[in-house]
Design a protein around this motif. Sequence first.
Motif, PDB file in Angstrom:
ATOM      1  N   THR A  52       0.828  -1.211   0.000  1.00 16.92           N
ATOM      2  CA  THR A  52       0.000   0.000   0.000  1.00 16.92           C
ATOM      3  C   THR A  52       0.861   1.259   0.000  1.00 16.92           C
ATOM      4  O   THR A  52       0.506   2.273  -0.608  1.00 16.92           O
ATOM      5  N   ALA A  53       2.002   1.195   0.656  1.00 11.03           N
ATOM      6  CA  ALA A  53       2.887   2.367   0.742  1.00 11.03           C
ATOM      7  C   ALA A  53       3.464   2.764  -0.613  1.00 11.03           C
ATOM      8  O   ALA A  53       3.904   3.913  -0.794  1.00 11.03           O
ATOM      9  N   TRP A  54       3.467   1.839  -1.582  1.00 12.12           N
ATOM     10  CA  TRP A  54       4.005   2.166  -2.906  1.00 12.12           C
ATOM     11  C   TRP A  54       3.215   3.283  -3.576  1.00 12.12           C
ATOM     12  O   TRP A  54       3.755   4.006  -4.428  1.00 12.12           O
ATOM     13  N   ILE A  55       1.948   3.467  -3.220  1.00 14.86           N
ATOM     14  CA  ILE A  55       1.134   4.522  -3.845  1.00 14.86           C
ATOM     15  C   ILE A  55       1.745   5.885  -3.538  1.00 14.86           C
ATOM     16  O   ILE A  55       2.040   6.678  -4.444  1.00 14.86           O
ATOM     17  N   HIS A  56       1.940   6.158  -2.251  1.00 14.87           N
ATOM     18  CA  HIS A  56       2.525   7.438  -1.848  1.00 14.87           C
ATOM     19  C   HIS A  56       3.944   7.567  -2.388  1.00 14.87           C
ATOM     20  O   HIS A  56       4.369   8.655  -2.818  1.00 14.87           O
ATOM     21  N   SER A  57       4.693   6.467  -2.410  1.00 11.33           N
ATOM     22  CA  SER A  57       6.076   6.505  -2.892  1.00 11.33           C
ATOM     23  C   SER A  57       6.142   6.897  -4.359  1.00 11.33           C
ATOM     24  O   SER A  57       6.983   7.690  -4.766  1.00 11.33           O
ATOM     25  N   ILE A  58       5.258   6.310  -5.166  1.00 10.19           N
ATOM     26  CA  ILE A  58       5.299   6.581  -6.601  1.00 10.19           C
ATOM     27  C   ILE A  58       4.882   8.017  -6.895  1.00 10.19           C
ATOM     28  O   ILE A  58       5.444   8.667  -7.787  1.00 10.19           O
ATOM     29  N   VAL A  59       3.912   8.557  -6.148  1.00 12.63           N
ATOM     30  CA  VAL A  59       3.538   9.965  -6.331  1.00 12.63           C
ATOM     31  C   VAL A  59       4.740  10.868  -6.066  1.00 12.63           C
ATOM     32  O   VAL A  59       5.094  11.727  -6.884  1.00 12.63           O
ATOM     33  N   THR A  92      -6.426  14.869 -14.044  1.00 13.26           N
ATOM     34  CA  THR A  92      -6.850  13.652 -14.737  1.00 13.26           C
ATOM     35  C   THR A  92      -6.462  12.404 -13.941  1.00 13.26           C
ATOM     36  O   THR A  92      -7.252  11.458 -13.821  1.00 13.26           O
ATOM     37  N   GLY A  93      -5.251  12.413 -13.374  1.00 13.60           N
ATOM     38  CA  GLY A  93      -4.802  11.272 -12.589  1.00 13.60           C
ATOM     39  C   GLY A  93      -5.665  11.031 -11.360  1.00 13.60           C
ATOM     40  O   GLY A  93      -6.020   9.887 -11.046  1.00 13.60           O
ATOM     41  N   LEU A  94      -6.031  12.098 -10.653  1.00 22.27           N
ATOM     42  CA  LEU A  94      -6.865  11.947  -9.457  1.00 22.27           C
ATOM     43  C   LEU A  94      -8.275  11.477  -9.810  1.00 22.27           C
ATOM     44  O   LEU A  94      -8.862  10.651  -9.103  1.00 22.27           O
ATOM     45  N   ILE A  95      -8.813  12.007 -10.904  1.00 16.65           N
ATOM     46  CA  ILE A  95     -10.168  11.595 -11.323  1.00 16.65           C
ATOM     47  C   ILE A  95     -10.179  10.125 -11.726  1.00 16.65           C
ATOM     48  O   ILE A  95     -11.087   9.364 -11.347  1.00 16.65           O
ATOM     49  N   LEU A  96      -9.156   9.691 -12.493  1.00 13.51           N
ATOM     50  CA  LEU A  96      -9.087   8.281 -12.885  1.00 13.51           C
ATOM     51  C   LEU A  96      -8.882   7.382 -11.672  1.00 13.51           C
ATOM     52  O   LEU A  96      -9.357   6.238 -11.651  1.00 13.51           O
ATOM     53  N   ALA A 100     -10.538   3.351  -9.447  1.00 12.33           N
ATOM     54  CA  ALA A 100      -9.562   2.263  -9.329  1.00 12.33           C
ATOM     55  C   ALA A 100     -10.203   0.998  -8.792  1.00 12.33           C
ATOM     56  O   ALA A 100     -11.058   1.033  -7.901  1.00 12.33           O
ATOM     57  N   THR A 101      -9.791  -0.134  -9.350  1.00 11.06           N
ATOM     58  CA  THR A 101     -10.265  -1.449  -8.892  1.00 11.06           C
ATOM     59  C   THR A 101      -9.118  -2.303  -8.349  1.00 11.06           C
ATOM     60  O   THR A 101      -9.344  -3.431  -7.932  1.00 11.06           O
ATOM     61  N   SER A 102      -7.897  -1.765  -8.374  1.00  8.50           N
ATOM     62  CA  SER A 102      -6.741  -2.504  -7.857  1.00  8.50           C
ATOM     63  C   SER A 102      -5.650  -1.520  -7.468  1.00  8.50           C
ATOM     64  O   SER A 102      -5.671  -0.349  -7.888  1.00  8.50           O
ATOM     65  N   LEU A 103      -4.689  -2.006  -6.697  1.00  4.56           N
ATOM     66  CA  LEU A 103      -3.563  -1.151  -6.334  1.00  4.56           C
ATOM     67  C   LEU A 103      -2.729  -0.788  -7.556  1.00  4.56           C
ATOM     68  O   LEU A 103      -2.180   0.316  -7.641  1.00  4.56           O
ATOM     69  N   GLU A 104      -2.625  -1.712  -8.511  1.00  4.57           N
ATOM     70  CA  GLU A 104      -1.857  -1.424  -9.722  1.00  4.57           C
ATOM     71  C   GLU A 104      -2.455  -0.248 -10.488  1.00  4.57           C
ATOM     72  O   GLU A 104      -1.720   0.564 -11.081  1.00  4.57           O
ATOM     73  N   HIS A 105      -3.784  -0.179 -10.505  1.00  2.03           N
ATOM     74  CA  HIS A 105      -4.476   0.958 -11.136  1.00  2.03           C
ATOM     75  C   HIS A 105      -4.064   2.263 -10.447  1.00  2.03           C
ATOM     76  O   HIS A 105      -3.765   3.269 -11.112  1.00  2.03           O
ATOM     77  N   LEU A 108      -0.545   3.568 -11.305  1.00  2.00           N
ATOM     78  CA  LEU A 108      -0.422   4.274 -12.587  1.00  2.00           C
ATOM     79  C   LEU A 108      -1.120   5.628 -12.571  1.00  2.00           C
ATOM     80  O   LEU A 108      -0.547   6.637 -12.994  1.00  2.00           O
ATOM     81  N   SER A 109      -2.366   5.646 -12.083  1.00  2.00           N
ATOM     82  CA  SER A 109      -3.144   6.887 -12.163  1.00  2.00           C
ATOM     83  C   SER A 109      -2.740   7.876 -11.068  1.00  2.00           C
ATOM     84  O   SER A 109      -2.303   9.000 -11.369  1.00  2.00           O
ATOM     85  N   LEU A 110      -2.849   7.464  -9.813  1.00  2.00           N
ATOM     86  CA  LEU A 110      -2.519   8.356  -8.700  1.00  2.00           C
ATOM     87  C   LEU A 110      -1.014   8.534  -8.557  1.00  2.00           C
ATOM     88  O   LEU A 110      -0.543   9.611  -8.182  1.00  2.00           O
ATOM     89  N   GLY A 111      -0.257   7.486  -8.877  1.00  2.00           N
ATOM     90  CA  GLY A 111       1.192   7.556  -8.736  1.00  2.00           C
ATOM     91  C   GLY A 111       1.880   8.254  -9.892  1.00  2.00           C
ATOM     92  O   GLY A 111       2.401   9.358  -9.755  1.00  2.00           O
ATOM     93  N   VAL A 112       1.840   7.628 -11.060  1.00  2.00           N
ATOM     94  CA  VAL A 112       2.616   8.120 -12.206  1.00  2.00           C
ATOM     95  C   VAL A 112       1.995   9.371 -12.816  1.00  2.00           C
ATOM     96  O   VAL A 112       2.669  10.405 -12.983  1.00  2.00           O
ATOM     97  N   LEU A 113       0.704   9.309 -13.172  1.00  2.00           N
ATOM     98  CA  LEU A 113       0.084  10.425 -13.900  1.00  2.00           C
ATOM     99  C   LEU A 113      -0.024  11.683 -13.033  1.00  2.00           C
ATOM    100  O   LEU A 113       0.360  12.785 -13.455  1.00  2.00           O
ATOM    101  N   THR A 114      -0.523  11.537 -11.827  1.00  2.00           N
ATOM    102  CA  THR A 114      -0.630  12.698 -10.935  1.00  2.00           C
ATOM    103  C   THR A 114       0.752  13.221 -10.558  1.00  2.00           C
ATOM    104  O   THR A 114       0.981  14.431 -10.508  1.00  2.00           O
ATOM    105  N   GLY A 115       1.680  12.319 -10.286  1.00  2.00           N
ATOM    106  CA  GLY A 115       3.043  12.741  -9.953  1.00  2.00           C
ATOM    107  C   GLY A 115       3.704  13.494 -11.095  1.00  2.00           C
ATOM    108  O   GLY A 115       4.403  14.494 -10.863  1.00  2.00           O
TER     109      GLY A 115
END
Length: 485
Positions: A52-59, A92-96, A100-105, A108-115
């Motif tokens: 779960t911590a990977w989300i904040h890390s990737i952002v 766009t990243g936050l809206i997508l 989300a239906t998985s952590l992988e989603h 990509l969206s909250l981590g990579v695109l928003t970041g």
Amino acid sequence: RARHTGPPDGGWGWMIVAGCFLVTICTRAVTRCISIFFVEFQAYFGQDYARTAWIHSIVDCATMLCAPLGSLISNHVSCQVGIMLGGLLASTGLILSSFATSLEHLYLSLGVLTGLGFALCYSPAIAMVGKYFNKRKALAYGIAMSGSGIGTFILAPVVQLLIEQFSWQGALLILGGFVLNLCVCGALMRPISLKEDCKTAPEFLEQNYVPETEKQDLKRMFICSPLIKLWPRECLCYCSWKEYDFLLMPGFMVLAVSVLFMAYGCSPLFVYLVPYALSVGVSHHQAAFLMSILGVIDIIGNITFGWLTDRRCLKKHRYFCYLFAVGMDGLCCLFLPVLQSFPLLVPFSFTFGYFDGAYVTLIPVMTADVVGTSLLSSALGVVYFLHAIPYLVSPPVAGWLVDTTGSYTASFLLCGFSMIFSSALLCFARLAKKIKITHLRSLTGNTGLKQHIWTNGAMAYSVTAELDQKDVEFLAVDTNSFSNR
């Protein structure tokens, strides 16, 4: 594009400060508030701390890793275009992410695109403040960077309320609309041309800090190019030639290494403060309130430290003010495992928040002191880029330690020692430099030494600062020639 011989230290500059203030709210404050979603994500997807911590890390990692891209767009296209584009991507990243239906989603969206969107906004906005201010630079940065603290103070309880009312999906959707305000911030960033940024070809060739080999190349280009002949008074930006020359400066190298350890130490706390508070029996609202306290005290640290280090008595000691603030945050992390109740965690939030705001304010100021204003945008891009790997690695490592040991103690101790090492490294580097300069002065004698440096034009960025390593090398050459006479 406004043209000035030097930073105006006011006027439209205060609108730039306001724009940067809003940018830090929409980027850093929103990133911090993602930790409030941590427990919700963990419960909804049924995953452990580390995954779960990977989300904040990737952002955080994407924001810092792509910071040079933001600087590149700002330098070669427009700061306004870069920030507006970043606002659209982040929203766009936050809206997508709300779908989300998985952590992988979410990766990509909250981590990579928003970041990525935050990266296009953050370093260019900060660099613009440095373009408009000189005498009151630390104060301007203190006000601008306080947006992170004010945003955290306001958004932390608001996000908790939104999660309770609309679930985490609805809260992310609303944050996506809020982040669109970055487009408004971008519209405020009016470009400015300074004399040191942009010179005509003859003026550039006359500078003492331009190497002779480059002068010869430029002379041939100036003679042979019909395009330059047609526009003899057009600006020739030397940043395009030596845009990243500062990477070889010893002073910048030391700062870069210290930033790596500092970034490793500071990131996990913003991810795990709320979960740690919940684990010791603090309620959800009290845990969110701890983040609010940290945010509002962060504001005080931003503004008061910025104002204090602009005073004549401390202006020459910004370097030591910075390392003191980093070291104090490290000590706070070392004491955190023994604080296991809400009344004890409140003083921690006060202390850590204050010194966090203090050193965050001084990062761009110190960078400008090392490389100069003309290279500040590129240098800040690199400095924030260096945050990327620690931001990516430290929260999952801390989560793995929590999963393995069943306690937060090891994670917080590692963070504390990392920040203390960052501070100690800067301290030892400055002491070693002073000892070397003192030794060189004893060899050459103090009489006439400073006059020799001023008249022969040492590196331009060192004219108003202490002697740096390039000055030391210059003195060493001068010492050898003196001894051979």
